[in-house]
Scaffold this motif. Structure first.
Motif, PDB file in Angstrom:
ATOM      1  N   ASP A 117      -3.650 110.212  45.352  1.00 34.87           N
ATOM      2  CA  ASP A 117      -2.318 110.280  45.950  1.00 34.87           C
ATOM      3  C   ASP A 117      -1.849 108.879  46.368  1.00 34.87           C
ATOM      4  O   ASP A 117      -0.698 108.495  46.150  1.00 34.87           O
ATOM      5  CB  ASP A 117      -2.354 111.223  47.151  1.00 34.87           C
ATOM      6  CG  ASP A 117      -0.961 111.616  47.611  1.00 34.87           C
ATOM      7  OD1 ASP A 117      -0.003 111.438  46.835  1.00 34.87           O
ATOM      8  OD2 ASP A 117      -0.828 112.109  48.744  1.00 34.87           O
ATOM      9  N   GLY A 122       2.492 108.416  46.003  1.00 35.83           N
ATOM     10  CA  GLY A 122       3.193 109.646  46.347  1.00 35.83           C
ATOM     11  C   GLY A 122       3.916 110.314  45.215  1.00 35.83           C
ATOM     12  O   GLY A 122       4.575 111.342  45.413  1.00 35.83           O
ATOM     13  N   HIS A 125       2.582 113.725  44.821  1.00 35.39           N
ATOM     14  CA  HIS A 125       2.174 114.213  46.139  1.00 35.39           C
ATOM     15  C   HIS A 125       2.251 115.740  46.238  1.00 35.39           C
ATOM     16  O   HIS A 125       1.323 116.373  46.763  1.00 35.39           O
ATOM     17  CB  HIS A 125       3.043 113.568  47.216  1.00 35.39           C
ATOM     18  CG  HIS A 125       2.694 114.008  48.599  1.00 35.39           C
ATOM     19  ND1 HIS A 125       1.514 113.646  49.218  1.00 35.39           N
ATOM     20  CD2 HIS A 125       3.360 114.818  49.474  1.00 35.39           C
ATOM     21  CE1 HIS A 125       1.469 114.187  50.419  1.00 35.39           C
ATOM     22  NE2 HIS A 125       2.571 114.898  50.603  1.00 35.39           N
TER      23      HIS A 125
END
Length: 463
Positions: A117, A122, A125
């Motif tokens: 991640d 992100g 995510h």
């Protein structure tokens, strides 16, 4: 090709996790210049192959030229893992990793997903979060702290200085600065006829020979800092490999045989193939993160070996390492010295490092204390002080002097403290030192548990 639908919740998690890792690799790594990737030119890299068959077939594999070079077994059953690594204590909710060299390790799924991640900034995510919520709450990987290792090599490389390399079947991944508690002589602990002239019986007490009562034998374990650690593929630099707990890792300790010392004397008699009982890694190692731009490593005498492991780790992460080594004389420097002035060490040269070597008597390198070239370097680079951090290990007077230097130049500094340790786990309270935290009263703390790595400013050097 038709995919068989998983018939259990665990099967669905395995399938979804394998699919995600495959998609993630294609998207982020397969054609990248760094990270999880295949070796060779991008045009020759093969696609990711997903497989759902039981072990030994992997759930996910990276293939090159028709052969798998990295294999992932997603949350495998214990019976399947035993076929891959027989005799290893197993936690079922893990990812088993294998490479083309046959190295095998375990990865905790949750930290692995958190790492991916962060790597993707992100971008994935939502999908990662959904997977993390579905994964079972597994206990962290905790290999046994005590293991029966096999001596790979034991050699006296200079007079009274030995390198001992031990292969561990399954051990915790160490941090630079941690140590091992080594059983130097198994004789006082075993009833093997190889060592004793009697056998224990429920009806009779054993008769000990006089030499076993009078001879000096090291009953207690001895602590030794970890000089190097090798595990997994030797040519891989992918950051995610730091999350793998490897089987068959190799630990190295470097020590000086004390004349008449029963512990180091017995340890020096080990030979390749011998079994050796070890507890570790123990203690709190150096805090290497966040990685400084420049790391100043200072070692004194036999305190220098743990800096090898630290230098390897920092260099691998892109840190600029400057090394300063000192000792009373040439024969007290725990490395093979080469060069015209005796100031070249091949082991560090392989890492691209050229240490400043000092001896008090001038028998090798610079004539003087190790703090002399250190102070010269700091004076010449005052504009870069904000990007530096100092790490050190050695005799107490050296570390006390580094406290003054760290305060003078406003440098963060960590030191490894040396002390006699009877147990290594904090039970005997024999290895205490005085420390003082900001805003708190001075108190004694255990070096083996709260250390041996300490902030140099928290230690009361004159207590």
């Amino acid at each position: 090709m038709t995919k068989k639908k998983p018939n259990s919740a665990r099967g669905r998690i395995r399938s979804e996790l394998a699919d995600f890792l495959a998609d993630y690799a294609r998207k982020h790594y397969m054609d990248a210049e760094a990270g999880l990737r295949l070796k060779g030119a991008p045009a020759k890299r093969a696609a990711v192959a997903r497989k759902r068959s039981p072990l030994p077939e992997p759930d996910l594999s990276w293939a090159e030229r028709g052969s798998a070079i990295w294999k992932f077994y997603i949350l495998p059953e214990p019976s399947a893992v035993r076929r891959l690594a027989e005799g290893v204590p197993f936690l079922k909710d893990t990812i088993v990793y294998s490479d083309k060299a046959g190295s095998i390790g375990f990865i905790e799924p949750l930290p692995f997903l958190r790492f991916l991640d962060e790597e993707s900034a992100g971008e994935d995510h939502a999908r990662i979060l959904a997977l993390m919520e579905c994964l079972p709450a597994a206990a962290p990987l905790q290999p046994p702290s005590q293991f029966n290792g096999t001596v790979v090599d034991s050699a006296e490389f200079i007079r009274d200085h030995f390198s001992l390399k031990v292969k561990a079947p399954y051990a915790q991944r160490p941090l630079p600065g941690q140590f091992l508690q080594v059983m130097c002589d198994p004789v006082p602990h075993v009833s093997d006829p190889k060592y004793r002239s009697f056998e224990y019986s429920e009806k009779t007490l054993p008769r000990l020979r006089g030499i076993e009562l009078l001879e000096r034998r090291p009953f207690l374990r001895r602590p030794f800092s970890i000089a190097s650690y090798k595990a997994g593929p030797a040519d891989a630099n992918e950051a995610w490999l730091d999350l793998v707990t490897w089987l068959g890792a190799e630990f190295e300790i470097i020590y000086r045989r004390i004349p008449g010392g029963p512990g180091t004397g017995a340890l020096s008699r080990y030979a390749a193939g011998d079994k050796i009982d070890i507890v570790g890694p123990l203690g709190k190692g150096f805090a290497v993160g966040p990685i400084p731009e420049i790391a100043l490593l200072v070692g004194g005498g036999i305190g220098a070996p743990p800096l090898i492991f630290l230098a390897e780790e920092l260099s691998r992460r892109g840190c600029e390492v400057k090394l300063f080594l000192g000792a009373v004389s040439k024969d007290r420097i725990p490395f093979c010295l080469e060069g015209e002035n005796g100031d070249t060490i091949e082991r560090f040269e392989r890492m691209g490092l050229c240490p400043a070597v000092c001896t008090d008597d001038g028998s090798a390198g610079i004539h003087g204390l190790v703090t002399k070239p250190l102070l010269e370097y700091l004076e010449q680079n005052q504009g870069r002080l904000a990007s530096m951090k100092m790490f050190a290990c050695g005799p107490r007077p050296l570390l006390s002097a580094l406290n003054g230097i760290a305060n003078r130049f406003h440098l963060p500094c960590e030191v490894l403290l040396e002390e006699r340790m009877a147990c290594g786990i904090g039970a005997c309270i024999s290895c205490v030192c005085a420390v003082k935290e900001p805003g708190q009263k001075a108190h004694f703390t255990r070096i083996c548990v709260e250390g041996p790595a300490f902030d140099v400013r928290k230690v009361m050097w004159h207590a």
